[in-house]
Design a protein around this motif. Structure first.
Motif, PDB file in Angstrom:
ATOM      1  N   ASN A  28       0.809  -1.221   0.000  1.00 56.96           N
ATOM      2  CA  ASN A  28       0.000   0.000   0.000  1.00 56.96           C
ATOM      3  C   ASN A  28       0.847   1.279   0.000  1.00 56.96           C
ATOM      4  N   ALA A  29       1.843   1.325  -0.906  1.00 58.48           N
ATOM      5  CA  ALA A  29       2.715   2.499  -0.998  1.00 58.48           C
ATOM      6  C   ALA A  29       2.570   3.147  -2.369  1.00 58.48           C
ATOM      7  N   ASP A  30       2.801   4.452  -2.416  1.00 61.89           N
ATOM      8  CA  ASP A  30       2.738   5.195  -3.678  1.00 61.89           C
ATOM      9  C   ASP A  30       4.016   5.020  -4.492  1.00 61.89           C
ATOM     10  N   ILE A  31       5.148   4.947  -3.802  1.00 57.64           N
ATOM     11  CA  ILE A  31       6.450   4.761  -4.437  1.00 57.64           C
ATOM     12  C   ILE A  31       7.172   3.647  -3.690  1.00 57.64           C
ATOM     13  N   ILE A  32       7.679   2.675  -4.441  1.00 58.62           N
ATOM     14  CA  ILE A  32       8.392   1.552  -3.844  1.00 58.62           C
ATOM     15  C   ILE A  32       9.753   1.459  -4.521  1.00 58.62           C
ATOM     16  N   CYS A  33      10.816   1.466  -3.729  1.00 58.16           N
ATOM     17  CA  CYS A  33      12.178   1.362  -4.247  1.00 58.16           C
ATOM     18  C   CYS A  33      12.809   0.090  -3.684  1.00 58.16           C
ATOM     19  N   LEU A  34      13.205  -0.811  -4.572  1.00 59.76           N
ATOM     20  CA  LEU A  34      13.830  -2.065  -4.163  1.00 59.76           C
ATOM     21  C   LEU A  34      15.305  -2.015  -4.536  1.00 59.76           C
ATOM     22  N   GLN A  35      16.188  -2.302  -3.585  1.00 54.57           N
ATOM     23  CA  GLN A  35      17.623  -2.319  -3.832  1.00 54.57           C
ATOM     24  C   GLN A  35      18.122  -3.756  -3.827  1.00 54.57           C
ATOM     25  N   GLY A  53      -0.766  -1.496 -13.094  1.00 55.50           N
ATOM     26  CA  GLY A  53      -1.091  -0.469 -12.112  1.00 55.50           C
ATOM     27  C   GLY A  53       0.114   0.306 -11.603  1.00 55.50           C
ATOM     28  N   TYR A  54       1.320  -0.043 -12.093  1.00 54.09           N
ATOM     29  CA  TYR A  54       2.550   0.605 -11.649  1.00 54.09           C
ATOM     30  C   TYR A  54       3.395   0.997 -12.849  1.00 54.09           C
ATOM     31  N   GLU A  55       4.107   2.113 -12.743  1.00 55.40           N
ATOM     32  CA  GLU A  55       5.164   2.470 -13.679  1.00 55.40           C
ATOM     33  C   GLU A  55       6.438   1.949 -13.033  1.00 55.40           C
ATOM     34  N   SER A  56       7.275   1.242 -13.793  1.00 53.70           N
ATOM     35  CA  SER A  56       8.470   0.659 -13.192  1.00 53.70           C
ATOM     36  C   SER A  56       9.725   1.022 -13.962  1.00 53.70           C
ATOM     37  N   TYR A  57      10.845   1.122 -13.227  1.00 52.22           N
ATOM     38  CA  TYR A  57      12.137   1.484 -13.783  1.00 52.22           C
ATOM     39  C   TYR A  57      13.207   0.625 -13.130  1.00 52.22           C
ATOM     40  N   PHE A  58      14.040  -0.022 -13.940  1.00 55.19           N
ATOM     41  CA  PHE A  58      15.139  -0.845 -13.451  1.00 55.19           C
ATOM     42  C   PHE A  58      16.463  -0.165 -13.727  1.00 55.19           C
ATOM     43  N   SER A  59      17.428  -0.421 -12.864  1.00 54.29           N
ATOM     44  CA  SER A  59      18.804  -0.006 -13.061  1.00 54.29           C
ATOM     45  C   SER A  59      19.666  -1.242 -12.823  1.00 54.29           C
ATOM     46  N   PHE A  60      20.555  -1.556 -13.772  1.00 54.23           N
ATOM     47  CA  PHE A  60      21.379  -2.756 -13.686  1.00 54.23           C
ATOM     48  C   PHE A  60      22.847  -2.375 -13.510  1.00 54.23           C
ATOM     49  N   PHE A  71      15.205  -1.208  -8.480  1.00 45.82           N
ATOM     50  CA  PHE A  71      13.905  -1.341  -9.136  1.00 45.82           C
ATOM     51  C   PHE A  71      12.984  -0.355  -8.438  1.00 45.82           C
ATOM     52  N   SER A  72      12.485   0.635  -9.167  1.00 43.65           N
ATOM     53  CA  SER A  72      11.592   1.639  -8.598  1.00 43.65           C
ATOM     54  C   SER A  72      10.215   1.500  -9.250  1.00 43.65           C
ATOM     55  N   LEU A  73       9.170   1.557  -8.425  1.00 40.71           N
ATOM     56  CA  LEU A  73       7.801   1.438  -8.915  1.00 40.71           C
ATOM     57  C   LEU A  73       6.986   2.603  -8.391  1.00 40.71           C
ATOM     58  N   PHE A  74       6.122   3.100  -9.243  1.00 39.18           N
ATOM     59  CA  PHE A  74       5.255   4.222  -8.902  1.00 39.18           C
ATOM     60  C   PHE A  74       3.821   3.814  -9.163  1.00 39.18           C
ATOM     61  N   PHE A  75       2.997   3.878  -8.125  1.00 41.61           N
ATOM     62  CA  PHE A  75       1.587   3.525  -8.257  1.00 41.61           C
ATOM     63  C   PHE A  75       0.897   4.574  -9.114  1.00 41.61           C
ATOM     64  N   ILE A  76       0.124   4.131 -10.117  1.00 39.85           N
ATOM     65  CA  ILE A  76      -0.567   5.092 -10.986  1.00 39.85           C
ATOM     66  C   ILE A  76      -2.064   4.955 -10.843  1.00 39.85           C
TER      67      ILE A  76
END
Length: 76
Positions: A28-35, A53-60, A71-76
């Motif tokens: 139940n978060a608006d922005i989720i950042c996974l390291q 339901g989420y916009e997601s962005y990966f960095s490798f 991995f960053s996710l933004f609830f839309i």
């Protein structure tokens, strides 16, 4: 607005468990950042990378295969 950050120590460990969408929705978060995703682009599967339901962005990691990563996710 609720922001969550989590060191998951490898996203591949979630295989065979409840879906990533189920997990994200339960947080139940608006922005989720996974390291420390520890995944390369070719190891990443579509259900993990594209979550409804989420916009997601990966960095490798460019220097070490399967090392670090975000991995960053933004609830839309």
């Amino acid at each position: 607005m609720k922001l969550l950050t989590w060191n998951i120590n490898g996203i591949r460990a979630a295989k065979g468990k409840p879906s990533i969408k189920t997990l994200l929705d339960s947080l139940n978060a608006d922005i989720i950042c996974l390291q420390e995703t520890k995944v390369t682009r070719d190891m990443l599967d579509e259900p993990t990378a594209i979550v409804d339901g989420y916009e997601s962005y990966f960095s490798f990691s460019r220097k070490r295969s399967g090392y670090s990563g975000k991995f960053s996710l933004f609830f839309i």
